[in-house]
Design an enzyme around this catalytic site. Sequence first.
Site, PDB file in Angstrom:
ATOM      1  CB  SER A 255      -0.905   0.227   1.145  1.00 15.39           C
ATOM      2  OG  SER A 255      -1.389   0.741   1.458  1.00 15.39           O
ATOM      3  CE  LYS A 256      -0.342   4.750  -5.226  1.00 18.67           C
ATOM      4  NZ  LYS A 256      -0.564   6.257  -6.395  1.00 18.67           N
ATOM      5  NE  ARG A 257      -3.725   3.393   3.558  1.00 22.48           N
ATOM      6  CZ  ARG A 257      -4.758   3.596   2.339  1.00 22.48           C
ATOM      7  NH1 ARG A 257      -4.765   4.946   1.769  1.00 22.48           N
ATOM      8  NH2 ARG A 257      -5.417   2.797   2.146  1.00 22.48           N
TER       9      ARG A 257
END
Length: 487
Positions: A255-257
């Site tokens: 995830s980009k997070r």
Amino acid sequence: MTQQVRVRYAPSPTGHLHIGGARTALFNYLFARHNDGKFIVRIEDTDIERNIEAGELSQLDNLKWLGIDYDESVDIGGDYGPYRQMERLDLYSGYAQEMLENGSAFKCFCSPEKLEAEREAQKEAGIAAPQYSGTCRNLTVEEVAEKEAAGLPHTIRMKVPADVTYEFEDLVRGPISFESKDVGDWVLVKTNGIPTYNFAVVIDDHLMEISHVFRGEEHLSNTPKQQMVFNALGWEHPTYGHMTLIVNEDRKKLSKRDESIIQFISQYKDLGYIPEALFNFFALLGWSPEGEEEIFSKEELIRIFDVNRLSKSPSMFDKQKLTWMNNQYIKAMPLEEVVKLALPHLQKAGKLPETLTEEQAEWANKLIALYHDQLSFGAEITELSELFFADELTYGEAEQEVLAGEQVPEVMASFKEQLEALETFEPAEIKAAIKAVQKATGHKGKNLFMPIRVVTTGQTHGPELPDSIALLGKEKTIARVVGFAKA
């Protein structure tokens, strides 16, 4: 292949080039170059509310930095432009009108509030994937004209065919099929006249003569919608290959997070990673060559790239492997290139001035040379070399254990005496001084070298000890030794 290979990477400028996008671009690029084809970069900028000012530039600049050169795009042009979707709105409008006229699409005047109420009602009824109810699907020409005359806004929706099975042979996954009953009448064009992704991408792929599409598996569910448009307009669809997910070391979807992994190419560039190493690493993220070799040049990867060796299993982003690979590339670089890579990080950290004197430049070169083989990325030099800039050293548990040795005061007193007598402070002379300490005290091996290393560097391991001490300089070295020397 009889048709020329034409592939595309089509990012949205809603963010900077991400590792997932970079891998997608890279596989399309390798496939095109291996087959003497063309690689196109198309900007899908229809999500106007989320576009960021530097998004497009980040995509293009970082692709170039990675060594992924393209044949057509917004900055170099080409025969199939425009290459931004917002500059192609008239094209989409024309094909939407054609679909309205051939009965494969219809105008929908349902308000957002009505559609939301329908979705909620279907969810309450236990329907996991709510679909459009079809309210406007069969409006007569007169009813459509009446609603338009009243100024009601409308979308254009796909009239999804009943009982159709959409099948295709995926280059990665093999045979894939979807049933039309699982797809509701979806929106082709929004009320503001801007096409949705699944409509625009079909028009673009056809008009740009895209032959193959390699993309992430999250796009797999988009394929039947796109096939519907291809069929409605009487066009052949490209050959698809849906690449597997990239997962982190916990085997969870990246995830980009996810803060455990550096996410954006610009960050790797800023940290002093080698673009050729990232190119190599990303090529092995979901694809494998024959044999055990893992270090390849771009030219070698183009030559050996075989689409049949794309993985069907999730690809783990192995940070240690990337670190190892980048270190291999750094070790193979000439020292002058490593200095260009690492020196700016020392200057940015305030360890060295922006403008160096000749003496400072010579010292910096020697410092970076000391860590040439150890360095994993440019910015790491600041942490590795901290001992040369620290006013005081801190000692960990292992270092304190060394310093507790009963021979330490005697060794350090003798070493201090030897250092003070040196007229030149070079590695050869320092090495001779350490040997003189051995002769004078009778201590040798770890009992001799470990205290000297820990006292002067604060570490139990490191580069060649005489080289390190020479770089520290006579004054700083003696200042560190004094506190441990026998009175």
